[in-house]
Design an enzyme around this catalytic site. Sequence first.
Site, PDB file in Angstrom:
ATOM      1  N   GLU A 168       0.806  -1.219   0.000  1.00 22.29           N
ATOM      2  CA  GLU A 168       0.000   0.000   0.000  1.00 22.29           C
ATOM      3  C   GLU A 168       0.840   1.271   0.000  1.00 22.29           C
ATOM      4  O   GLU A 168       0.333   2.366   0.236  1.00 22.29           O
ATOM      5  CB  GLU A 168      -0.938  -0.016   1.211  1.00 22.29           C
ATOM      6  CG  GLU A 168      -1.905  -1.185   1.229  1.00 22.29           C
ATOM      7  CD  GLU A 168      -3.120  -0.988   0.348  1.00 22.29           C
ATOM      8  OE1 GLU A 168      -3.713   0.096   0.391  1.00 22.29           O
ATOM      9  OE2 GLU A 168      -3.485  -1.923  -0.382  1.00 22.29           O
ATOM     10  N   HIS A 241      -4.665   1.857   7.177  1.00 29.01           N
ATOM     11  CA  HIS A 241      -3.249   2.120   6.937  1.00 29.01           C
ATOM     12  C   HIS A 241      -2.618   2.631   8.222  1.00 29.01           C
ATOM     13  O   HIS A 241      -3.295   3.249   9.062  1.00 29.01           O
ATOM     14  CB  HIS A 241      -3.044   3.176   5.836  1.00 29.01           C
ATOM     15  CG  HIS A 241      -3.457   2.729   4.476  1.00 29.01           C
ATOM     16  ND1 HIS A 241      -4.168   3.540   3.617  1.00 29.01           N
ATOM     17  CD2 HIS A 241      -3.249   1.561   3.821  1.00 29.01           C
ATOM     18  CE1 HIS A 241      -4.397   2.888   2.481  1.00 29.01           C
ATOM     19  NE2 HIS A 241      -3.853   1.691   2.581  1.00 29.01           N
ATOM     20  N   CYS A 358      -3.088  11.407   3.501  1.00 34.44           N
ATOM     21  CA  CYS A 358      -3.424  10.534   2.370  1.00 34.44           C
ATOM     22  C   CYS A 358      -3.160  11.233   1.043  1.00 34.44           C
ATOM     23  O   CYS A 358      -2.807  10.596   0.052  1.00 34.44           O
ATOM     24  CB  CYS A 358      -4.891  10.119   2.429  1.00 34.44           C
ATOM     25  SG  CYS A 358      -5.298   8.922   3.709  1.00 34.44           S
TER      26      CYS A 358
END
Length: 427
Positions: A168, A241, A358
């Site tokens: 990720e 995350h 993000c």
Amino acid sequence: MERRAMSGLVEINFDGIVGPSHNYAGLSLGNIASASHRGDPSFPRAAALQGLAKMRGNLARLGVQGFFVPLPRPNTALIERLALDGSEDPALRAAPWSASSMWTANAATVSPAPDTADGRCHLTPANLVTMLHRAQEWPDTKRQLDLAFADRAHFAVHDPVPPTFGDEGAANHMRLCESHGGPGVEVFVYGRPLSERGGGRFPARQHEQASRLVARAHGLDAARCVFIEQNPEAIEAGAFHNDVVAVANERVLFVHERAFANRENAYEAIRAAFPALELVEVPASEVSLAEAIRTYLFNAQLPTLPDGTMALVVPEECRESASVWRYCERLMASNGPIREVIPVDVRQSMANGGGPACLRLRVVCDPARIDPRFLLDEAKAERIERVIAHTWPEQIDPGDIGSEALAQQVVAARDALLDALDLGELA
């Protein structure tokens, strides 16, 4: 091998420009904000302008700011591969329209030149295989990375990790260092698969072997790498995350008490590799895990300002939470390394599950070595703003996804942006 500081290196945040197909299809399992807004109307123009305002603020504070353009949507190749004909599940139909590449923290993992064996900055695009709508991103992401970081004397852009291992990107990677241009310790945070942790609602998206493969491919010194398991409790609470519960900058690790599976062992491992660590841990008794995730206190940017102090750039939602803002006020008054908390409005991104962190990928390098088309200045910001204001859809309703009219508008909007930025080779 002795690691030395390199002159001319600075940290540059590369933000994703929110794409014209920004919508709330709720495709991200484990992302509570995304799921809770599924089916709501979205506002792509407002979303993109909010992101641009954040970029302008960082440019003013830090003097340098990068960006990536939206990926081509709808993804006609994926539409064909899925044999979409209108009879399928709406979530499947929405995947080729996803604007999730706006969250460039998932674009790649980046190891700066002072950390690598060959003295180049290494970037590995994330394969994002856990989610269909994200797994489609890496080929077009790599095209941008190859273009922006084309100087092979200073950059190495790898292929992604094999799809057996979920990766990720920088959302599960942190770097600690005395200064950005000096050697660092890279911290990789992974989750255990559901089968290994006794089941659960949500998948652990980052595989340990993906993290270890990236570290080897980047030529990192094993003694300067730390691999830490994320707390399954945090994953089940919606921290899909690591950057939802922790953020690092230079010597500082700002982290929630329940971020890691074995908290004391994790801190001990980090300190063994980086003795200068300044730990700022937020107790669950002051900010609950649920409230930290709801407000994205840790999904913040933590830059070093020109005067050497640090600022925490947080979503406006933090100021609206009594417990979180009370903690932020104590943080600013504590005379610790974080002296300022700066709320920003990224509500459209937040509603889809992504905060300030993000929206950016951190790259430590010499700005002169980057393709200048990917670096923001005020004139370029004005051009981007004009394109967004004139071509981005004002609103997308759930029923619009899949329509030919919306497809034409989205494609034309992206083409106009590429033309304004002289990036036609990405069409």
